[in-house]
Design an enzyme around this catalytic site. Structure first.
Site, PDB file in Angstrom:
ATOM      1  CG  HIS A 155      -2.193   0.752   1.041  1.00 48.56           C
ATOM      2  ND1 HIS A 155      -2.300   1.876   0.240  1.00 48.56           N
ATOM      3  CD2 HIS A 155      -3.434   0.553   1.559  1.00 48.56           C
ATOM      4  CE1 HIS A 155      -3.544   2.330   0.289  1.00 48.56           C
ATOM      5  NE2 HIS A 155      -4.253   1.550   1.060  1.00 48.56           N
ATOM      6  CG  ASP A 367     -10.407  -8.474 -21.074  1.00 49.50           C
ATOM      7  OD1 ASP A 367      -9.891  -9.605 -20.982  1.00 49.50           O
ATOM      8  OD2 ASP A 367     -11.194  -8.151 -21.981  1.00 49.50           O
TER       9      ASP A 367
END
Length: 440
Positions: A155, A367
């Site tokens: 993070h 994708d």
């Protein structure tokens, strides 16, 4: 489960940039250096089909790292203890694996307690410290032809929007593009450096001794789907009563906060707090470009007495949330000026609920050549902070569900039944109940 779930890892190694990259040291921003971000965010990304996904994604990662070369580096510290990124080109950890069942048999990982997470997450070989590696990924193929990406992302170098931007870039290379459509931008110097705020490393024993002990609440996990029709009914009623619109996030945050407060049964004069995180890219003076992938969020807090929150309707709770959002520019400006208490220092109390929205980060658009994910599953697994994540239910299991998904780890076992009852809305007045599509 009535069967023995198992995963066999076929290959594990570092994936390095496909071409030489700059060897330099980069500074992190004041937000990147927050001690609370020195952790890995763990997620599952579930895809219904793919052909040799491990091989395809490995090659695409190598190409994407040419553009996102800081992710192939390592965290380091300056002489003053400030976190930096050493751009070493050492790479990210990548594993390929296969599971002994179909995704359907494990409910497409919809159940947070399915005992699979240890096997589906990457685990570097002995001698490698996973805390040093910024990104770790495992691609596990299932017998049905689908696959799951187990991801661990530091993070300190990206927020959710930034991590999703990187994964979308990997997807573009996997589909044959020769360059990312969004050019990544480092530009951490654009983030303000507030005076009187110092976010130095917390790794030294001397600093650790100064910190209070971390709480442990033994929080239970629940996955709850709420129909968008039910949410729409509330939004329509809110408009009739106020003449204003409200968002799905505001509806769900108000509902969960109020229901949880009732469930945990505090004294009426005890303070409760709702904290959520707002994207402040638009508030940074230099107007960050679209490709910025660093941390750029600000905690928004809403505070009330327990008895007051319980006594008002969800319409009034939504108004409280809206008022807090309106004050965001002012509160962010105070932080920039170094005024007041530091909002980034979390209140680690059972009376505080953290809500995080994941449905709009961009993970659902990734994708790799076989379509977008069936679902993205954030893994909380923390007994330190009561948290609720707002996401989306599976897209194809077996048919699309028009609903919002709550992934909660915010109440202890003695409060679970009450929390469920209050979410159903059958046990109190001044509330609009939700029929829970599924409570797993």
């Amino acid at each position: 489960m009535s069967f023995s779930f198992s995963v066999i890892k076929s290959s594990q190694s570092m994936v390095k940039p496909a071409k030489p990259t700059p060897q330099t040291t980069l500074n992190l921003s004041a937000i990147d250096k927050l001690p609370g971000l020195r952790c890995k965010v763990k997620t599952y990304h579930v895809f219904s089909s793919g052909h040799e996904p491990g091989k395809v994604i490995r090659e695409a990662l190598s190409k994407a790292l040419v553009h996102y070369y800081p992710l192939a580096g390592r965290l380091t510290e300056s002489s003053q203890g400030d976190l930096q990124i050493a751009c070493t080109g050492d790479g990210i950890w990548f594993a390929e694996a296969s599971a002994n069942c179909s995704l359907e048999l494990v409910n497409h990982l919809s159940h947070p307690l399915v005992p699979t997470h240890d096997q589906l997450l990457p685990d570097p070989r002995p001698g490698l410290d996973p805390t040093d590696i910024l990104v770790l990924m495992q691609v596990t193929e299932f017998t049905c032809g689908g696959f799951v990406i187990g991801l661990e992302f530091c993070h300190s170098i990206c927020d959710g929007l930034g991590a999703a931007q990187f994964l979308n870039s990997v997807g573009e290379f996997a589909r044959g593009l020769t360059a990312p459509t969004v050019t990544p931008v480092w530009l951490r110097e654009a983030i303000p450096k507030p005076p009187k705020r110092s976010y130095t490393s917390t790794t030294s024993p001397a600093r650790d001794q100064a910190h209070p002990p971390m709480p442990s609440y033994k929080l239970e996990q629940l996955t709850i789907d709420i129909s968008m029709d039910q949410i729409g009914m509330f939004k329509n009623q809110y408009y009739k009563l106020t003449g204003e619109r409200c968002s799905v996030f505001e509806v769900l945050a108000a509902k969960v906060w109020k229901c949880r407060t009732r469930a945990i049964d505090l004294e009426s004069d005890e303070e409760v707090k709702l904290v959520f995180f707002a994207n402040v890219r638009g508030l940074v003076d230099s107007e960050l470009p679209a490709g910025f992938y660093g941390n750029c969020f600000f905690p928004v807090s809403v505070t009330a007495m327990s008895g007051v929150l319980i006594g008002v309707s969800e319409v009034e709770v939504v108004n409280m949330i809206k008022e807090a959002k309106k004050k965001l520019p002012e509160e962010f400006g105070k932080w920039v000026a170094g005024e007041g208490e530091d909002p980034y220092v979390p209140t680690l109390s059972y009376s505080t609920l953290f809500v995080s929205e994941w449905s709009r980060l961009g993970f659902g658009k990734v994708d790799y050549g076989w379509g977008t994910p069936v679902q993205v599953v954030p893994l909380t697994y923390s007994d330190i902070i009561p948290v609720c994540i707002l996401g989306s239910p599976p897209a194809k299991t077996p048919a699309p569900v028009t609903a919002a998904r709550l992934i909660t780890q915010c109440v202890e076992v003695m409060h679970v039944a009450s929390f469920r009852d209050h979410l159903n809305g059958t046990s109190y007045e001044n509330g609009i109940g939700f029929d829970l599509n599924s409570l797993i």
